[in-house]
Design a protein around this motif. Structure first.
Motif, PDB file in Angstrom:
ATOM      1  N   ALA A 192      59.249  27.712   3.116  1.00  0.00           N
ATOM      2  CA  ALA A 192      58.943  27.410   4.513  1.00  0.00           C
ATOM      3  C   ALA A 192      57.682  28.134   4.965  1.00  0.00           C
ATOM      4  CB  ALA A 192      60.127  27.787   5.405  1.00  0.00           C
ATOM      5  N   ALA A 193      57.515  29.367   4.483  1.00  0.00           N
ATOM      6  CA  ALA A 193      56.313  30.120   4.858  1.00  0.00           C
ATOM      7  C   ALA A 193      55.057  29.398   4.393  1.00  0.00           C
ATOM      8  CB  ALA A 193      56.374  31.527   4.261  1.00  0.00           C
ATOM      9  N   ILE A 194      55.063  28.963   3.143  1.00  0.00           N
ATOM     10  CA  ILE A 194      53.887  28.264   2.600  1.00  0.00           C
ATOM     11  C   ILE A 194      53.696  26.920   3.287  1.00  0.00           C
ATOM     12  CG2 ILE A 194      52.932  27.179   0.524  1.00  0.00           C
ATOM     13  CD1 ILE A 194      54.341  29.374  -1.099  1.00  0.00           C
ATOM     14  N   LYS A 195      54.794  26.195   3.515  1.00  0.00           N
ATOM     15  CA  LYS A 195      54.682  24.862   4.124  1.00  0.00           C
ATOM     16  C   LYS A 195      54.090  24.932   5.527  1.00  0.00           C
ATOM     17  CE  LYS A 195      58.282  22.701   5.808  1.00  0.00           C
ATOM     18  NZ  LYS A 195      59.546  21.925   5.955  1.00  0.00           N
ATOM     19  N   TYR A 196      54.651  25.768   6.376  1.00  0.00           N
ATOM     20  CA  TYR A 196      54.166  25.847   7.754  1.00  0.00           C
ATOM     21  C   TYR A 196      52.788  26.497   7.827  1.00  0.00           C
ATOM     22  CZ  TYR A 196      58.679  24.331   9.603  1.00  0.00           C
ATOM     23  OH  TYR A 196      59.807  23.594   9.926  1.00  0.00           O
ATOM     24  N   MET A 197      52.565  27.495   6.980  1.00  0.00           N
ATOM     25  CA  MET A 197      51.252  28.126   6.943  1.00  0.00           C
ATOM     26  C   MET A 197      50.191  27.116   6.497  1.00  0.00           C
ATOM     27  SD  MET A 197      50.121  31.423   4.651  1.00  0.00           S
ATOM     28  CE  MET A 197      50.543  30.542   3.134  1.00  0.00           C
ATOM     29  N   ALA A 198      50.531  26.348   5.435  1.00  0.00           N
ATOM     30  CA  ALA A 198      49.586  25.332   4.953  1.00  0.00           C
ATOM     31  C   ALA A 198      49.354  24.269   6.014  1.00  0.00           C
ATOM     32  CB  ALA A 198      50.115  24.696   3.667  1.00  0.00           C
ATOM     33  N   TYR A 199      50.425  23.879   6.728  1.00  0.00           N
ATOM     34  CA  TYR A 199      50.259  22.857   7.765  1.00  0.00           C
ATOM     35  C   TYR A 199      49.316  23.345   8.863  1.00  0.00           C
ATOM     36  CZ  TYR A 199      51.173  19.434  11.375  1.00  0.00           C
ATOM     37  OH  TYR A 199      51.023  18.460  12.338  1.00  0.00           O
ATOM     38  N   ASP A 200      49.478  24.593   9.272  1.00  0.00           N
ATOM     39  CA  ASP A 200      48.585  25.132  10.303  1.00  0.00           C
ATOM     40  C   ASP A 200      47.130  25.043   9.868  1.00  0.00           C
ATOM     41  OD1 ASP A 200      50.312  25.745  12.348  1.00  0.00           O
ATOM     42  OD2 ASP A 200      50.722  27.776  11.649  1.00  0.00           O
ATOM     43  N   GLN A 201      46.866  25.364   8.598  1.00  0.00           N
ATOM     44  CA  GLN A 201      45.492  25.361   8.107  1.00  0.00           C
ATOM     45  C   GLN A 201      44.964  23.941   7.897  1.00  0.00           C
ATOM     46  OE1 GLN A 201      43.518  28.188   7.811  1.00  0.00           O
ATOM     47  NE2 GLN A 201      45.289  29.034   8.904  1.00  0.00           N
ATOM     48  N   VAL A 202      45.811  23.069   7.318  1.00  0.00           N
ATOM     49  CA  VAL A 202      45.382  21.681   7.095  1.00  0.00           C
ATOM     50  C   VAL A 202      45.191  20.961   8.423  1.00  0.00           C
ATOM     51  CG1 VAL A 202      46.024  19.455   6.090  1.00  0.00           C
ATOM     52  CG2 VAL A 202      46.483  21.566   4.829  1.00  0.00           C
ATOM     53  N   GLU A 203      46.068  21.239   9.384  1.00  0.00           N
ATOM     54  CA  GLU A 203      45.925  20.637  10.714  1.00  0.00           C
ATOM     55  C   GLU A 203      44.605  21.056  11.341  1.00  0.00           C
ATOM     56  OE1 GLU A 203      48.536  20.379  14.836  1.00  0.00           O
ATOM     57  OE2 GLU A 203      48.319  22.294  13.796  1.00  0.00           O
ATOM     58  N   LEU A 204      44.236  22.312  11.151  1.00  0.00           N
ATOM     59  CA  LEU A 204      42.978  22.807  11.715  1.00  0.00           C
ATOM     60  C   LEU A 204      41.782  22.070  11.134  1.00  0.00           C
ATOM     61  CD1 LEU A 204      41.632  25.042  13.497  1.00  0.00           C
ATOM     62  CD2 LEU A 204      41.502  26.428  11.420  1.00  0.00           C
ATOM     63  N   ILE A 205      41.890  21.710   9.828  1.00  0.00           N
ATOM     64  CA  ILE A 205      40.789  21.003   9.167  1.00  0.00           C
ATOM     65  C   ILE A 205      40.758  19.531   9.554  1.00  0.00           C
ATOM     66  CG2 ILE A 205      39.883  20.287   6.917  1.00  0.00           C
ATOM     67  CD1 ILE A 205      41.067  22.884   5.768  1.00  0.00           C
ATOM     68  N   LEU A 206      41.927  18.872   9.511  1.00  0.00           N
ATOM     69  CA  LEU A 206      41.978  17.430   9.770  1.00  0.00           C
ATOM     70  C   LEU A 206      41.968  17.086  11.255  1.00  0.00           C
ATOM     71  CD1 LEU A 206      44.633  16.226   7.134  1.00  0.00           C
ATOM     72  CD2 LEU A 206      42.138  16.265   6.936  1.00  0.00           C
ATOM     73  N   MET A 207      42.529  17.976  12.083  1.00  0.00           N
ATOM     74  CA  MET A 207      42.636  17.686  13.516  1.00  0.00           C
ATOM     75  C   MET A 207      42.207  18.896  14.330  1.00  0.00           C
ATOM     76  SD  MET A 207      46.338  15.687  13.412  1.00  0.00           S
ATOM     77  CE  MET A 207      47.086  16.917  12.317  1.00  0.00           C
TER      78      MET A 207
END
Length: 335
Positions: free
Chosen positions: A91-106
Motif C-alpha cells: 500500500a505504501a508503494i502503491k499510494y506513494m507511486a500514485y501521488d508521484q504519477v498523478e503529479l506527472i500526468l495531472m
C-alpha cells in the motif's frame, strides 16, 4: 508548503510521508476484513474443506463459524501476519507511486481526465506488485492451509511465515527435469538456477489483472470526487485539493472498490488457483491456459466469479476504509 512545488512534492521527505500514509491505510483496511479475506481465499482456491459453503452469503458466515470452532480467533486471522508484512509496503508503494504519477500526468485540476486517472492507478498498482508479490504468495499459502491440506501428524498444524516460505522454495525439487509432460526442461532449469522465481507463481496474471483493478479503482475514485466534492476556490493554487470529510471519502472509496472488483474478479480467480498450484498439484506447474481451462471445465463461466459475493463484502468496506484512512493520514502527516 506549496503543493505544486516539485522540489517539495518530489523530495525524499514528502515521498516517505506519502508512503507511510499509504501503508497505514492498507494495514487498517486489511485488518478490518481479515476473516472475510481468509474465507474468500478458501473459496477461490477450491479448498475441499470449504467448497460446500461456496456460492452464498450464508455459506460465508457458516465457513467463518467452522474456522472459529476449529481454531478460534487465531484461525480467522491465519495468514494475517504475512498480510500485514506485505500490505504495508504494498500500500505504501502503491499510494506513494500514485501521488508521484498523478503529479506527472495531472499537474493541474484542469488536466485530469478519466484516461489519465486510469493510467495513474494502473501504473502505481503494477509498481507495487513487482516489489511485494512474494509476500502475497506466502500470505495466500498460509490462508489456504487447512487440516486436510497437510498430512496428519498428530499435532495441530499452524502454518508459519517461515514454513510457508520453505515449502514454496522446495516445491518442484523432486520433479524430473526431462519430463515435458510435467514441466518443460527450460522452465525447470530456470527454477533450478533462480529459485526466487518460485515465489512468483501467478505473477503474470496478477500483473495483467492489476491493470483493470487498480486503474478502475483510481479512475472511479477521481471521477466521483470530481463530481461530488466541490472544487477549491478559484483564488487557490491550481493543484490545491478539495476539502472532503471522512464519511465522503469512505463512501466514494467503497463505490470505487465495488466497480474495480467487478471488472477484475476473473483475473483474481485465475491468480489464486495458480498461487496454490504447488499444494493442489505438486506434480505439475500450472500455467495460464491450463488454469483457465480447469476453471471453465469445472463450473463454466460461473467458475470465474466464485466468491464474488464475499468479495464485495470484503472489498467494498476495505477499499472505503483504505481511501478514507489514506486521506486522513495524509492530512495528519502534512502531505
Amino acid at each position: 508548503m506549496r503543493a505544486n512545488d516539485s522540489s517539495n512534492t518530489q523530495s525524499l521527505h514528502y515521498i516517505v510521508r506519502s508512503g507511510i500514509a499509504g501503508g497505514i491505510a492498507g494495514c487498517v483496511a486489511k485488518t478490518v476484513v481479515a476473516p472475510l479475506d481468509r474465507v474468500k481465499i478458501l473459496f477461490q482456491a477450491s479448498s475441499p474443506d470449504f467448497q460446500k459453503y461456496a456460492g452464498s452469503w450464508s455459506g460465508a458466515i457458516r465457513a467463518i463459524g467452522q474456522i472459529y470452532t476449529e481454531n478460534g480467533a487465531r484461525g480467522l486471522l491465519q495468514g494475517h501476519s504475512a498480510t500485514l508484512l506485505r500490505i504495508f509496503p504494498y500500500a505504501a508503494i502503491k499510494y506513494m507511486a500514485y501521488d508521484q504519477v498523478e503529479l506527472i500526468l495531472m499537474p493541474t485540476r484542469e488536466s485530469q481526465t478519466n484516461l489519465r486517472r486510469f493510467s495513474a492507478g494502473a501504473i502505481s498498482g503494477m509498481i507495487s506488485v513487482v516489489f511485494t508479490y512474494p509476500l502475497e504468495l506466502i500470505r495466500v499459502r498460509m490462508a489456504f492451509s487447512t487440516r486436510s491440506s497437510v498430512p496428519p501428524q498428530g499435532v495441530p498444524y499452524r502454518p508459519s511465515f517461515v514454513l510457508a516460505m520453505s515449502e514454496i522454495y522446495r516445491e518442484g525439487s523432486s520433479i524430473p527435469k526431462a519430463s515435458p509432460s510435467v514441466i518443460p526442461e527450460t522452465t525447470a532449469s530456470l527454477f533450478s538456477r533462480f529459485p526466487i522465481l518460485k515465489f512468483y507463481r501467478g505473477f503474470t496474471v496478477t500483473m495483467i489483472g492489476m491493470i483493470p483493478y487498480a486503474g478502475t479503482s483510481f479512475l472511479a475514485w477521481g471521477f466521483l470526487r470530481s463530481h461530488f466534492i466541490p472544487p477549491p476556490p478559484p483564488s487557490s493554487d491550481s493543484r490545491a485539493r478539495s476539502k472532503s470529510n471522512p464519511v465522503t471519502n469512505l463512501i466514494i472509496g467503497a463505490a470505487s472498490g465495488a466497480v474495480a472488483q467487478t471488472v477484475s474478479y476473473p483475473f483474481e480467480i485465475i491468480r489464486r488457483r495458480m498461487q496454490v498450484g504447488g499444494l493442489t498439484r505438486p506434480d505439475r506447474w500450472l500455467h495460464w491456459g491450463e488454469t483457465v481451462r480447469a476453471i471453465w471445465n469445472s463450473r463454466g463461466w460461473r467458475g470465474f466469479y466464485v466468491g464474488l459475493g464475499i468479495g464485495y463484502l470484503k472489498i467494498v468496506p476495505m477499499t472505503g476504509v483504505s481511501f478514507a484512512v489514506w486521506q486522513w493520514s495524509k492530512g495528519i502527516l502534512g502531505v
